[in-house]
Design a protein around this motif. Sequence first.
Motif, PDB file in Angstrom:
ATOM      1  N   CYS A 183       2.611  10.750 -26.795  1.00  0.00           N
ATOM      2  CA  CYS A 183       3.595  10.203 -27.741  1.00  0.00           C
ATOM      3  C   CYS A 183       3.865   8.762 -27.320  1.00  0.00           C
TER       4      CYS A 183
ATOM      5  N   CYS B 239       8.206   5.960 -27.593  1.00  0.00           N
ATOM      6  CA  CYS B 239       9.164   5.317 -26.684  1.00  0.00           C
ATOM      7  C   CYS B 239       8.452   5.075 -25.367  1.00  0.00           C
TER       8      CYS B 239
ATOM      9  N   LEU C 231       6.300   7.758 -22.946  1.00  0.00           N
ATOM     10  CA  LEU C 231       4.889   8.128 -23.179  1.00  0.00           C
ATOM     11  C   LEU C 231       4.591   9.567 -22.740  1.00  0.00           C
ATOM     12  N   CYS C 232       5.338  10.506 -23.288  1.00  0.00           N
ATOM     13  CA  CYS C 232       5.142  11.922 -22.944  1.00  0.00           C
ATOM     14  C   CYS C 232       3.727  12.376 -23.304  1.00  0.00           C
TER      15      CYS C 232
ATOM     16  N   CYS D  50      12.362  14.402 -25.513  1.00  0.00           N
ATOM     17  CA  CYS D  50      13.550  14.193 -26.359  1.00  0.00           C
ATOM     18  C   CYS D  50      13.652  15.233 -27.469  1.00  0.00           C
TER      19      CYS D  50
ATOM     20  N   PRO E 111      14.679   9.453 -22.891  1.00  0.00           N
ATOM     21  CA  PRO E 111      15.118   9.512 -21.485  1.00  0.00           C
ATOM     22  C   PRO E 111      15.097   8.171 -20.754  1.00  0.00           C
TER      23      PRO E 111
HETATM   24  S1  SF4 Z   1      10.768  11.008 -25.004  1.00  0.00           S
HETATM   25 FE1  SF4 Z   1      10.421  11.530 -27.135  1.00  0.00          FE
HETATM   26  S2  SF4 Z   1       9.928   9.601 -28.157  1.00  0.00           S
HETATM   27 FE2  SF4 Z   1       9.716   9.259 -25.941  1.00  0.00          FE
HETATM   28  S3  SF4 Z   1       7.548   9.603 -25.548  1.00  0.00           S
HETATM   29 FE3  SF4 Z   1       8.611  11.556 -25.140  1.00  0.00          FE
HETATM   30  S4  SF4 Z   1       8.483  12.667 -27.093  1.00  0.00           S
HETATM   31 FE4  SF4 Z   1       7.969  10.531 -27.522  1.00  0.00          FE
END
Ligand code: SF4
Length: 483
Positions: free
Chosen positions: A11, A14, A17-18, A28, A424
Amino acid sequence: MSAPAAGKVTCDACPVLCQITEGRSGACDRYANVDGVLTRVDPVVVMSRAPQRVPFAQRQDDWDGDLVGGPVFVTGVGAGTTYPDYKPAPFIVSSRHEGVDLVTVVTEGIFSYCSYRIKVDTDRFLGPECATVRHRGEAVGHVTTIEYGSQFLSLGGVHHLTGGSRKEGRVTCDLMMALGNREAVDLQVDGGAQLRVQAGRPPVVDGVEERRMRVGCGSATIGIFARQWLGHVDEVVVVDDHITGVLTEHQAGKCLDMPPSGIRIRGRRSTPGRYFQVARPGTGWGGTDVTDPLSIVESFDPTIARPGLRLLMVSTTGDHSAWYVLDDALRPTPAPMPAAVTRVVERIGENCEPAVATVLFVAGAGGSLRAGVTENPVLLTRSVKELLTRVTVGGEPAYVWPGGGITVMVDVANLPARSFGWVPTPAIVAPIEFTMRRSDYAALGGHVDRIVPVSEALAHAAVRQLPWGAARPWPGAPAGDAR
Ligand code: SF4
Protein backbone atom coordinates in the motif's frame (compact mmCIF):
# COMPACT_ATOMS: atom_id res chain seq x y z
CA MET A 1 9.92 0.87 -3.68
CA SER A 2 10.96 -2.77 -3.23
CA ALA A 3 8.72 -5.45 -4.73
CA PRO A 4 6.21 -6.94 -2.28
CA ALA A 5 6.65 -10.48 -1.01
CA ALA A 6 4.69 -13.19 -2.78
CA GLY A 7 0.95 -12.98 -2.11
CA LYS A 8 1.21 -9.45 -0.75
CA VAL A 9 0.52 -6.00 -2.13
CA THR A 10 2.26 -2.84 -1.02
CA CYS A 11 0.00 0.00 0.00
CA ASP A 12 1.51 3.32 -1.04
CA ALA A 13 -1.29 5.50 0.34
CA CYS A 14 0.87 6.69 3.24
CA PRO A 15 4.56 6.60 4.22
CA VAL A 16 4.10 3.40 6.26
CA LEU A 17 3.99 1.34 3.02
CA CYS A 18 2.24 -1.69 4.53
CA GLN A 19 2.80 -5.02 2.86
CA ILE A 20 -0.66 -6.53 2.99
CA THR A 21 -1.37 -10.24 2.80
CA GLU A 22 -4.30 -11.37 0.67
CA GLY A 23 -7.56 -11.16 2.60
CA ARG A 24 -6.05 -8.84 5.23
CA SER A 25 -6.07 -5.09 5.74
CA GLY A 26 -3.20 -2.69 6.43
CA ALA A 27 -2.33 -1.06 9.74
CA CYS A 28 -4.97 1.66 9.46
CA ASP A 29 -7.76 -0.73 8.34
CA ARG A 30 -8.52 1.59 5.42
CA TYR A 31 -6.85 -0.47 2.70
CA ALA A 32 -6.97 -4.21 2.15
CA ASN A 33 -5.61 -6.83 -0.21
CA VAL A 34 -8.70 -8.12 -2.02
CA ASP A 35 -7.80 -10.90 -4.44
CA GLY A 36 -4.36 -9.39 -4.91
CA VAL A 37 -5.68 -5.88 -5.56
CA LEU A 38 -5.10 -2.96 -3.19
CA THR A 39 -8.62 -1.81 -2.29
CA ARG A 40 -10.01 1.05 -0.25
CA VAL A 41 -12.23 -0.75 2.24
CA ASP A 42 -14.92 1.86 2.94
CA PRO A 43 -17.41 3.10 0.35
CA VAL A 44 -17.14 6.58 -1.09
CA VAL A 45 -19.74 8.84 0.51
CA VAL A 46 -21.74 10.89 -1.97
CA MET A 47 -24.28 13.55 -1.10
CA SER A 48 -27.50 13.66 -3.03
CA ARG A 49 -29.60 16.77 -3.14
CA ALA A 50 -33.34 16.30 -3.29
CA PRO A 51 -33.18 12.56 -3.88
CA GLN A 52 -36.27 11.20 -5.56
CA ARG A 53 -37.70 7.82 -6.20
CA VAL A 54 -37.54 6.73 -9.80
CA PRO A 55 -40.77 7.74 -11.56
CA PHE A 56 -42.97 4.74 -12.13
CA ALA A 57 -42.87 5.09 -15.93
CA GLN A 58 -39.07 4.99 -15.96
CA ARG A 59 -38.63 2.01 -13.72
CA GLN A 60 -36.80 -0.97 -15.12
CA ASP A 61 -37.73 -4.46 -14.14
CA ASP A 62 -34.58 -4.73 -12.05
CA TRP A 63 -35.11 -1.40 -10.24
CA ASP A 64 -34.31 -2.09 -6.58
CA GLY A 65 -36.08 0.96 -5.11
CA ASP A 66 -32.91 2.82 -4.14
CA LEU A 67 -33.05 6.58 -3.91
CA VAL A 68 -31.66 8.17 -7.03
CA GLY A 69 -31.91 11.44 -8.86
CA GLY A 70 -30.88 14.98 -8.07
CA PRO A 71 -27.34 16.26 -8.30
CA VAL A 72 -24.64 14.27 -6.57
CA PHE A 73 -21.58 15.59 -4.74
CA VAL A 74 -18.64 13.24 -4.22
CA THR A 75 -17.05 13.71 -0.80
CA GLY A 76 -13.57 12.72 0.28
CA VAL A 77 -14.97 10.22 2.80
CA GLY A 78 -13.75 6.85 1.56
CA ALA A 79 -12.15 8.44 -1.52
CA GLY A 80 -8.64 7.26 -0.75
CA THR A 81 -5.33 9.08 -0.58
CA THR A 82 -2.58 9.65 -3.10
CA TYR A 83 0.48 10.02 -0.90
CA PRO A 84 2.97 11.51 -1.60
CA ASP A 85 0.78 13.53 -3.95
CA TYR A 86 2.98 13.22 -7.00
CA LYS A 87 -0.12 11.88 -8.71
CA PRO A 88 -3.53 13.51 -9.18
CA ALA A 89 -6.22 13.22 -6.49
CA PRO A 90 -8.34 10.01 -6.46
CA PHE A 91 -11.40 11.74 -7.93
CA ILE A 92 -11.45 14.77 -10.21
CA VAL A 93 -15.06 14.96 -11.32
CA SER A 94 -17.03 17.27 -13.56
CA SER A 95 -20.56 18.46 -12.87
CA ARG A 96 -22.96 21.23 -13.83
CA HIS A 97 -24.69 23.56 -11.44
CA GLU A 98 -27.33 25.84 -12.94
CA GLY A 99 -25.60 25.93 -16.29
CA VAL A 100 -22.07 26.36 -14.91
CA ASP A 101 -19.42 23.72 -15.67
CA LEU A 102 -17.62 22.78 -12.45
CA VAL A 103 -14.84 20.52 -11.32
CA THR A 104 -14.48 18.99 -7.85
CA VAL A 105 -11.15 17.57 -6.75
CA VAL A 106 -11.73 14.97 -4.04
CA THR A 107 -9.28 13.31 -1.70
CA GLU A 108 -8.67 12.06 1.80
CA GLY A 109 -5.90 14.26 3.10
CA ILE A 110 -3.26 13.00 5.52
CA PHE A 111 -2.95 15.77 8.07
CA SER A 112 -0.01 16.03 10.45
CA TYR A 113 -0.92 19.66 11.02
CA CYS A 114 -4.38 19.48 12.47
CA SER A 115 -6.08 19.95 15.81
CA TYR A 116 -9.39 20.63 17.48
CA ARG A 117 -10.88 23.61 19.22
CA ILE A 118 -13.37 22.30 21.74
CA LYS A 119 -16.01 24.70 23.00
CA VAL A 120 -17.34 23.44 26.31
CA ASP A 121 -20.50 25.20 27.44
CA THR A 122 -20.05 25.43 31.19
CA ASP A 123 -19.32 27.87 33.98
CA ARG A 124 -17.61 25.23 36.03
CA PHE A 125 -13.87 25.54 36.44
CA LEU A 126 -12.10 23.17 34.06
CA GLY A 127 -8.55 24.23 34.90
CA PRO A 128 -6.17 27.17 34.67
CA GLU A 129 -5.46 28.67 31.25
CA CYS A 130 -2.52 26.85 29.59
CA ALA A 131 -2.99 23.81 31.88
CA THR A 132 -2.14 20.53 30.18
CA VAL A 133 -5.04 18.33 29.13
CA ARG A 134 -4.41 14.57 29.27
CA HIS A 135 -6.01 11.51 27.70
CA ARG A 136 -5.04 8.09 29.02
CA GLY A 137 -2.30 9.85 30.97
CA GLU A 138 -0.66 11.47 27.94
CA ALA A 139 -0.52 15.20 27.20
CA VAL A 140 -2.86 15.88 24.27
CA GLY A 141 -3.57 19.62 24.51
CA HIS A 142 -4.24 22.51 26.84
CA VAL A 143 -6.90 24.79 28.25
CA THR A 144 -7.23 28.10 26.39
CA THR A 145 -9.48 31.10 26.99
CA ILE A 146 -12.84 31.34 28.64
CA GLU A 147 -15.46 32.82 26.33
CA TYR A 148 -19.00 33.90 27.08
CA GLY A 149 -20.52 30.94 28.89
CA SER A 150 -17.96 28.53 27.47
CA GLN A 151 -14.42 27.37 27.97
CA PHE A 152 -12.17 26.40 25.12
CA LEU A 153 -9.70 23.55 24.88
CA SER A 154 -7.09 23.11 22.17
CA LEU A 155 -6.48 19.40 21.56
CA GLY A 156 -4.21 17.48 19.24
CA GLY A 157 -1.83 19.25 16.88
CA VAL A 158 1.56 18.47 15.44
CA HIS A 159 3.40 19.12 18.69
CA HIS A 160 1.63 16.25 20.46
CA LEU A 161 1.53 14.04 17.35
CA THR A 162 5.24 14.26 16.62
CA GLY A 163 7.07 16.21 19.31
CA GLY A 164 6.68 13.91 22.31
CA SER A 165 7.08 10.19 22.92
CA ARG A 166 5.81 7.56 20.52
CA LYS A 167 3.00 6.81 23.01
CA GLU A 168 2.00 10.46 23.23
CA GLY A 169 1.71 10.63 19.46
CA ARG A 170 -0.34 7.46 19.27
CA VAL A 171 -2.70 8.44 22.10
CA THR A 172 -3.13 11.90 20.58
CA CYS A 173 -3.98 10.36 17.22
CA ASP A 174 -6.50 7.98 18.81
CA LEU A 175 -8.12 10.87 20.66
CA MET A 176 -8.32 13.02 17.53
CA MET A 177 -9.92 10.30 15.46
CA ALA A 178 -12.47 9.61 18.20
CA LEU A 179 -13.32 13.31 18.56
CA GLY A 180 -13.75 13.73 14.80
CA ASN A 181 -15.97 10.67 14.64
CA ARG A 182 -18.17 12.13 17.38
CA GLU A 183 -17.25 9.61 20.05
CA ALA A 184 -17.12 10.45 23.76
CA VAL A 185 -13.60 10.98 25.12
CA ASP A 186 -12.38 11.27 28.69
CA LEU A 187 -9.94 14.02 29.59
CA GLN A 188 -8.11 15.09 32.73
CA VAL A 189 -6.96 18.68 33.18
CA ASP A 190 -3.82 19.14 35.29
CA GLY A 191 -4.94 20.99 38.42
CA GLY A 192 -8.51 20.96 37.17
CA ALA A 193 -11.50 18.84 36.27
CA GLN A 194 -12.16 15.40 34.90
CA LEU A 195 -14.08 15.86 31.67
CA ARG A 196 -16.07 13.86 29.18
CA VAL A 197 -16.72 15.58 25.85
CA GLN A 198 -18.52 14.45 22.73
CA ALA A 199 -19.53 16.57 19.75
CA GLY A 200 -23.08 17.86 20.14
CA ARG A 201 -23.60 16.30 23.58
CA PRO A 202 -23.67 17.93 27.03
CA PRO A 203 -20.21 18.00 28.62
CA VAL A 204 -19.69 16.02 31.81
CA VAL A 205 -17.56 17.81 34.42
CA ASP A 206 -16.33 15.78 37.38
CA GLY A 207 -19.06 13.23 36.76
CA VAL A 208 -21.90 15.78 36.56
CA GLU A 209 -23.62 16.34 33.23
CA GLU A 210 -23.86 20.05 32.47
CA ARG A 211 -27.38 21.11 31.63
CA ARG A 212 -27.40 24.85 31.21
CA MET A 213 -25.21 27.46 29.61
CA ARG A 214 -25.25 30.64 31.70
CA VAL A 215 -27.68 33.40 30.74
CA GLY A 216 -24.83 35.91 30.99
CA CYS A 217 -22.25 37.10 33.49
CA GLY A 218 -23.45 38.31 36.90
CA SER A 219 -23.62 41.90 35.70
CA ALA A 220 -25.55 40.99 32.54
CA THR A 221 -27.99 38.91 34.58
CA ILE A 222 -28.67 41.94 36.77
CA GLY A 223 -29.25 44.06 33.67
CA ILE A 224 -31.62 41.55 32.08
CA PHE A 225 -33.82 40.86 35.13
CA ALA A 226 -33.61 44.07 37.20
CA ARG A 227 -37.05 45.32 36.19
CA GLN A 228 -38.64 41.92 36.95
CA TRP A 229 -37.20 41.98 40.49
CA LEU A 230 -38.32 45.52 41.18
CA GLY A 231 -40.82 45.64 44.06
CA HIS A 232 -40.17 42.01 45.08
CA VAL A 233 -36.62 42.32 46.47
CA ASP A 234 -34.42 44.84 48.27
CA GLU A 235 -31.16 43.39 47.00
CA VAL A 236 -29.97 40.74 44.53
CA VAL A 237 -26.48 39.31 44.27
CA VAL A 238 -25.74 37.26 41.14
CA VAL A 239 -22.74 35.08 42.02
CA ASP A 240 -20.27 34.69 39.16
CA ASP A 241 -16.63 33.64 38.93
CA HIS A 242 -15.81 36.64 36.73
CA ILE A 243 -18.25 39.51 37.36
CA THR A 244 -20.55 39.21 40.35
CA GLY A 245 -23.47 41.64 40.12
CA VAL A 246 -25.09 43.59 42.99
CA LEU A 247 -28.45 45.04 41.97
CA THR A 248 -28.80 48.22 44.03
CA GLU A 249 -25.23 49.38 43.28
CA HIS A 250 -25.48 48.43 39.60
CA GLN A 251 -26.44 50.97 36.95
CA ALA A 252 -29.64 48.98 36.33
CA GLY A 253 -30.70 49.35 39.99
CA LYS A 254 -29.87 53.04 39.95
CA CYS A 255 -31.92 53.61 36.79
CA LEU A 256 -34.85 51.97 38.63
CA ASP A 257 -34.30 54.26 41.68
CA MET A 258 -33.60 51.33 43.98
CA PRO A 259 -32.20 52.50 47.35
CA PRO A 260 -28.84 51.05 48.46
CA SER A 261 -29.01 48.00 50.71
CA GLY A 262 -25.73 48.52 52.56
CA ILE A 263 -24.40 45.12 51.50
CA ARG A 264 -20.62 44.72 51.45
CA ILE A 265 -19.30 42.05 49.05
CA ARG A 266 -15.89 40.44 49.16
CA GLY A 267 -13.65 40.68 46.10
CA ARG A 268 -12.36 43.53 43.98
CA ARG A 269 -14.87 46.22 43.05
CA SER A 270 -14.70 47.13 39.38
CA THR A 271 -17.42 49.60 38.43
CA PRO A 272 -20.48 50.13 40.69
CA GLY A 273 -22.34 46.85 41.29
CA ARG A 274 -19.69 44.75 39.50
CA TYR A 275 -17.18 42.71 41.55
CA PHE A 276 -14.26 40.58 40.40
CA GLN A 277 -12.69 37.66 42.30
CA VAL A 278 -15.38 37.22 44.96
CA ALA A 279 -14.18 33.64 45.40
CA ARG A 280 -11.93 31.09 43.76
CA PRO A 281 -12.93 29.28 40.54
CA GLY A 282 -14.67 25.97 41.13
CA THR A 283 -17.70 23.84 40.41
CA GLY A 284 -20.05 25.59 42.85
CA TRP A 285 -22.23 28.67 42.43
CA GLY A 286 -21.63 30.51 39.12
CA GLY A 287 -18.34 28.76 38.38
CA THR A 288 -16.88 29.63 41.79
CA ASP A 289 -15.96 27.34 44.65
CA VAL A 290 -18.80 28.86 46.67
CA THR A 291 -21.17 26.39 48.29
CA ASP A 292 -22.52 28.82 50.92
CA PRO A 293 -23.42 32.08 49.12
CA LEU A 294 -23.21 34.07 52.34
CA SER A 295 -19.46 33.38 52.36
CA ILE A 296 -19.01 36.22 49.85
CA VAL A 297 -21.07 38.69 51.92
CA GLU A 298 -18.73 40.55 54.26
CA SER A 299 -21.36 42.50 56.21
CA PHE A 300 -24.20 44.99 55.99
CA ASP A 301 -23.55 48.69 56.73
CA PRO A 302 -25.68 49.37 59.85
CA THR A 303 -26.19 53.00 58.78
CA ILE A 304 -27.93 51.87 55.60
CA ALA A 305 -29.31 48.33 56.09
CA ARG A 306 -32.43 47.61 58.15
CA PRO A 307 -34.07 44.55 59.73
CA GLY A 308 -36.50 42.85 57.32
CA LEU A 309 -34.42 43.69 54.21
CA ARG A 310 -35.07 41.03 51.53
CA LEU A 311 -32.02 39.51 49.80
CA LEU A 312 -31.89 37.13 46.83
CA MET A 313 -28.68 35.33 46.00
CA VAL A 314 -28.65 33.46 42.69
CA SER A 315 -26.19 31.96 40.20
CA THR A 316 -25.86 32.84 36.51
CA THR A 317 -27.79 29.75 35.45
CA GLY A 318 -30.44 29.87 38.16
CA ASP A 319 -29.23 26.41 39.25
CA HIS A 320 -28.44 27.85 42.68
CA SER A 321 -30.59 30.34 44.56
CA ALA A 322 -31.36 31.32 48.15
CA TRP A 323 -33.66 33.83 49.82
CA TYR A 324 -32.81 35.66 53.04
CA VAL A 325 -34.39 38.27 55.30
CA LEU A 326 -32.20 40.37 57.63
CA ASP A 327 -32.92 39.82 61.33
CA ASP A 328 -32.68 42.48 64.03
CA ALA A 329 -28.88 42.06 64.16
CA LEU A 330 -28.73 42.56 60.36
CA ARG A 331 -27.83 38.90 59.82
CA PRO A 332 -29.24 37.26 56.65
CA THR A 333 -31.69 34.55 57.77
CA PRO A 334 -32.95 31.89 55.32
CA ALA A 335 -36.65 32.22 54.52
CA PRO A 336 -39.14 30.74 52.02
CA MET A 337 -38.70 32.42 48.64
CA PRO A 338 -41.78 34.36 47.47
CA ALA A 339 -43.48 32.99 44.36
CA ALA A 340 -42.82 36.18 42.35
CA VAL A 341 -39.08 35.87 43.00
CA THR A 342 -39.09 32.13 42.26
CA ARG A 343 -40.63 32.91 38.87
CA VAL A 344 -37.72 35.20 37.95
CA VAL A 345 -35.17 32.63 39.13
CA GLU A 346 -36.94 30.07 36.93
CA ARG A 347 -36.85 32.55 34.06
CA ILE A 348 -33.05 32.75 34.38
CA GLY A 349 -32.99 28.99 33.86
CA GLU A 350 -35.46 29.27 30.99
CA ASN A 351 -33.13 31.73 29.25
CA CYS A 352 -30.14 29.44 29.47
CA GLU A 353 -29.41 27.50 26.32
CA PRO A 354 -28.66 23.78 26.57
CA ALA A 355 -24.98 23.15 27.30
CA VAL A 356 -23.13 21.17 24.62
CA ALA A 357 -19.58 20.42 23.59
CA THR A 358 -18.70 21.64 20.11
CA VAL A 359 -15.80 20.01 18.29
CA LEU A 360 -14.18 22.11 15.57
CA PHE A 361 -11.60 20.43 13.33
CA VAL A 362 -8.78 22.71 12.19
CA ALA A 363 -6.40 21.51 9.48
CA GLY A 364 -3.72 22.86 7.19
CA ALA A 365 -4.52 21.97 3.59
CA GLY A 366 -1.84 24.24 2.16
CA GLY A 367 0.80 21.53 1.88
CA SER A 368 1.55 18.71 -0.49
CA LEU A 369 -2.03 17.61 -1.04
CA ARG A 370 -2.36 20.66 -3.29
CA ALA A 371 -0.20 18.81 -5.80
CA GLY A 372 -3.05 16.36 -6.24
CA VAL A 373 -5.10 19.33 -7.47
CA THR A 374 -2.63 21.28 -9.58
CA GLU A 375 0.97 21.22 -10.75
CA ASN A 376 1.41 24.78 -9.43
CA PRO A 377 0.09 24.65 -5.84
CA VAL A 378 0.30 28.34 -5.01
CA LEU A 379 -2.35 28.99 -7.66
CA LEU A 380 -4.78 26.81 -5.69
CA THR A 381 -4.02 28.79 -2.54
CA ARG A 382 -4.66 32.04 -4.38
CA SER A 383 -7.82 30.66 -5.95
CA VAL A 384 -9.16 29.77 -2.49
CA LYS A 385 -8.27 33.22 -1.15
CA GLU A 386 -9.91 34.90 -4.14
CA LEU A 387 -13.09 32.89 -3.44
CA LEU A 388 -12.90 31.18 -6.82
CA THR A 389 -12.49 27.77 -5.19
CA ARG A 390 -14.85 26.44 -2.55
CA VAL A 391 -13.27 24.22 0.12
CA THR A 392 -15.44 21.61 1.79
CA VAL A 393 -14.67 18.88 4.28
CA GLY A 394 -16.89 15.86 3.81
CA GLY A 395 -19.24 18.20 1.94
CA GLU A 396 -19.37 20.69 4.80
CA PRO A 397 -18.39 24.21 3.72
CA ALA A 398 -15.18 25.04 5.58
CA TYR A 399 -14.21 28.32 7.18
CA VAL A 400 -10.85 29.26 5.62
CA TRP A 401 -8.66 31.24 7.97
CA PRO A 402 -7.32 34.55 6.67
CA GLY A 403 -3.61 34.94 6.04
CA GLY A 404 -1.25 32.48 4.42
CA GLY A 405 -1.89 28.85 3.61
CA ILE A 406 -5.22 27.02 3.42
CA THR A 407 -6.14 26.52 7.07
CA VAL A 408 -9.69 25.22 7.26
CA MET A 409 -12.09 24.75 10.15
CA VAL A 410 -15.34 22.77 10.32
CA ASP A 411 -17.78 21.56 12.94
CA VAL A 412 -17.49 17.76 12.96
CA ALA A 413 -21.18 17.51 13.93
CA ASN A 414 -22.07 18.32 10.30
CA LEU A 415 -19.84 15.70 8.70
CA PRO A 416 -20.87 12.20 7.62
CA ALA A 417 -20.43 9.53 10.26
CA ARG A 418 -16.92 8.11 10.52
CA SER A 419 -15.33 10.75 8.31
CA PHE A 420 -12.00 10.53 10.11
CA GLY A 421 -9.32 7.91 9.90
CA TRP A 422 -5.68 7.68 10.85
CA VAL A 423 -2.33 6.39 9.71
CA PRO A 424 0.40 5.20 12.05
CA THR A 425 2.92 7.92 11.11
CA PRO A 426 0.90 9.18 13.21
CA ALA A 427 -1.46 11.54 11.41
CA ILE A 428 -5.16 12.07 10.90
CA VAL A 429 -6.95 11.26 7.65
CA ALA A 430 -9.82 13.58 6.77
CA PRO A 431 -11.86 14.27 3.65
CA ILE A 432 -11.38 17.45 1.66
CA GLU A 433 -12.86 18.69 -1.60
CA PHE A 434 -12.06 21.68 -3.82
CA THR A 435 -14.81 22.85 -6.18
CA MET A 436 -14.36 25.52 -8.88
CA ARG A 437 -15.41 26.48 -12.37
CA ARG A 438 -13.85 24.26 -15.00
CA SER A 439 -12.23 27.29 -16.62
CA ASP A 440 -10.68 28.32 -13.29
CA TYR A 441 -9.39 24.79 -12.80
CA ALA A 442 -7.63 24.90 -16.13
CA ALA A 443 -6.23 28.35 -15.35
CA LEU A 444 -4.60 27.17 -12.12
CA GLY A 445 -2.79 24.33 -13.85
CA GLY A 446 -5.21 21.60 -12.79
CA HIS A 447 -5.00 18.01 -13.94
CA VAL A 448 -7.65 18.60 -16.62
CA ASP A 449 -6.79 15.39 -18.45
CA ARG A 450 -8.03 13.47 -15.38
CA ILE A 451 -11.46 15.09 -15.23
CA VAL A 452 -14.27 12.56 -15.59
CA PRO A 453 -18.04 12.79 -15.09
CA VAL A 454 -19.32 11.67 -11.69
CA SER A 455 -21.03 8.62 -13.17
CA GLU A 456 -17.78 7.44 -14.71
CA ALA A 457 -15.75 8.15 -11.59
CA LEU A 458 -18.10 6.07 -9.46
CA ALA A 459 -18.75 3.33 -11.99
CA HIS A 460 -16.59 0.80 -10.18
CA ALA A 461 -16.61 2.29 -6.69
CA ALA A 462 -18.60 1.14 -3.68
CA VAL A 463 -20.81 4.10 -2.84
CA ARG A 464 -22.76 5.22 0.22
CA GLN A 465 -25.39 7.81 -0.70
CA LEU A 466 -26.54 10.33 1.90
CA PRO A 467 -29.26 12.95 1.52
CA TRP A 468 -28.19 16.58 1.67
CA GLY A 469 -30.47 18.80 3.76
CA ALA A 470 -32.25 21.39 1.65
CA ALA A 471 -31.53 24.13 4.18
CA ARG A 472 -27.75 23.82 3.81
CA PRO A 473 -25.74 25.40 0.97
CA TRP A 474 -25.09 22.84 -1.74
CA PRO A 475 -21.36 21.97 -1.64
CA GLY A 476 -21.30 21.47 -5.39
CA ALA A 477 -22.20 25.10 -6.14
CA PRO A 478 -19.58 27.59 -7.32
CA ALA A 479 -17.80 29.51 -4.55
CA GLY A 480 -19.89 32.49 -3.48
CA ASP A 481 -23.15 30.79 -4.50
CA ALA A 482 -25.04 29.90 -1.31
CA ARG A 483 -27.88 27.98 -2.98
S1 SF4 B 1 -1.24 2.49 7.20
FE1 SF4 B 1 -2.99 2.37 5.84
S2 SF4 B 1 -2.65 3.92 4.27
FE2 SF4 B 1 -0.69 3.58 5.32
S3 SF4 B 1 0.35 2.07 4.05
FE3 SF4 B 1 -0.72 0.94 5.69
S4 SF4 B 1 -2.71 0.41 4.78
FE4 SF4 B 1 -1.80 1.98 3.48
